[in-house]
Design a protein around this motif. Structure first.
Motif, short mmCIF file in Angstrom:
data_model
loop_
_atom_site.label_atom_id
_atom_site.label_comp_id
_atom_site.label_asym_id
_atom_site.label_seq_id
_atom_site.Cartn_x
_atom_site.Cartn_y
_atom_site.Cartn_z
N LYS A 143 -3.79 5.99 -2.40
CA LYS A 143 -3.48 4.99 -3.39
C LYS A 143 -3.04 3.64 -2.57
CE LYS A 143 -8.03 7.02 -4.58
NZ LYS A 143 -8.91 7.08 -4.58
N PRO A 144 -3.74 2.30 -3.31
CA PRO A 144 -5.32 2.05 -3.22
C PRO A 144 -6.35 2.13 -2.13
CG PRO A 144 -3.84 -0.05 -2.64
CD PRO A 144 -2.77 0.82 -3.32
N ALA A 214 -0.44 1.53 -6.39
CA ALA A 214 -1.59 2.75 -6.61
C ALA A 214 -1.67 2.33 -8.52
CB ALA A 214 -1.03 4.40 -6.57
N GLN A 217 -3.80 -1.33 -8.74
CA GLN A 217 -5.02 -1.92 -7.69
C GLN A 217 -5.43 -3.09 -7.91
OE1 GLN A 217 -6.88 1.55 -6.29
NE2 GLN A 217 -5.88 2.97 -8.11
N TRP A 221 -4.92 -5.70 -4.82
CA TRP A 221 -5.89 -6.26 -4.02
C TRP A 221 -6.55 -7.49 -4.29
CZ3 TRP A 221 -7.95 -3.46 0.13
CH2 TRP A 221 -8.06 -2.52 0.48
#
Length: 233
Positions: A143-144, A214, A217, A221
């Motif tokens: 993750k992510p 993680a 997130q 992004w």
């Protein structure tokens, strides 16, 4: 809050990032083809073309990494990115040296030898990549996003990458200060700004920041989208 809204927003940000990544790869490839129309005996044109080719490899491989790809395919694509990433430090130093020559500070041989040495070091890291020493196994459920585990050689490369970019940045500043006209300095400033974004946007930060990414997130992004927007600008 509406159920599923955070997941929808996150998926939307990821989709935007994927679009930007593909756009960068296409734009860089177009610019690379265009750069081939110039005289590649010119060191500025040649080094700039190498940077564009590296960017094409990095972002084309990244743009193909989606949820539909199998784990072996993701692993292959992530490693293919490093074919371009490995030569970016040498290419940036090459460009900075060429700009210094253009600005009126020719090399007495030391800078040119250093550039060749940097390409040799990049080739060494490429060999480490080919034999599986540079990167560890893939973490498919990371993750992510899935990522490759780092090794000791990954950390050595990161030091090499940062040192080369700082060295190139110093050369850019020296070339800028050597420009005598306002228009020359303005063009150099545009070039410096444009060269910074690919250097920042090409490195796979999940190698070191996966734990933080993680937990945050949306932040990860969002930052990825901003960086890719700057690279593609």
């Amino acid at each position: 809050m509406i159920n599923g809204l955070p997941e929808t927003l996150l998926a939307g940000i990821q989709a935007i990032n994927q679009i930007f990544t593909a756009g960068i790869a296409i734009t860089a490839f177009s610019l690379f083809l265009y750069s081939l129309s110039f005289n590649l005996r010119d060191r500025v044109a040649r080094s700039f073309a190498i940077i564009l080719l590296c960017v094409v490899v990095v972002f084309a491989a990244e743009s193909l990494q989606d949820n539909t790809a199998s784990i072996p395919t993701l692993d292959l694509l992530m490693r293919l990115q490093w074919f371009g990433l490995a030569f970016l430090p040498a290419a940036y130093l090459h460009l900075s040296d060429a700009l210094l020559v253009t600005a009126g500070r020719p090399s007495r041989g030391r800078r040119r030898f250093a550039v060749r040495g940097m390409y040799a070091v990049s080739a060494f890291f490429l060999l480490l990549l080919a034999f599986g020493y540079l990167l560890g196994p893939i973490v498919p459920d990371g993750k992510p996003a899935p990522y490759l585990q780092r090794t000791g050689w990954t950390e050595v490369f990161t030091i090499f990458y940062v040192a080369a970019m700082v060295w190139a940045g110093i050369n850019f500043l020296r070339a800028y200060n050597l420009m005598l006209t306002r228009s020359g300095r303005r063009r150099m400033l545009y070039l410096m700004a444009g060269a910074t974004a690919p250097a920042l946007g090409s490195y796979p930060y999940l190698l070191f920041g996966y734990a933080l990414a993680a937990r945050h997130q949306f932040l990860f992004w969002s930052v990825a989208v901003v960086i890719n927007a700057l690279v593609g600008a």
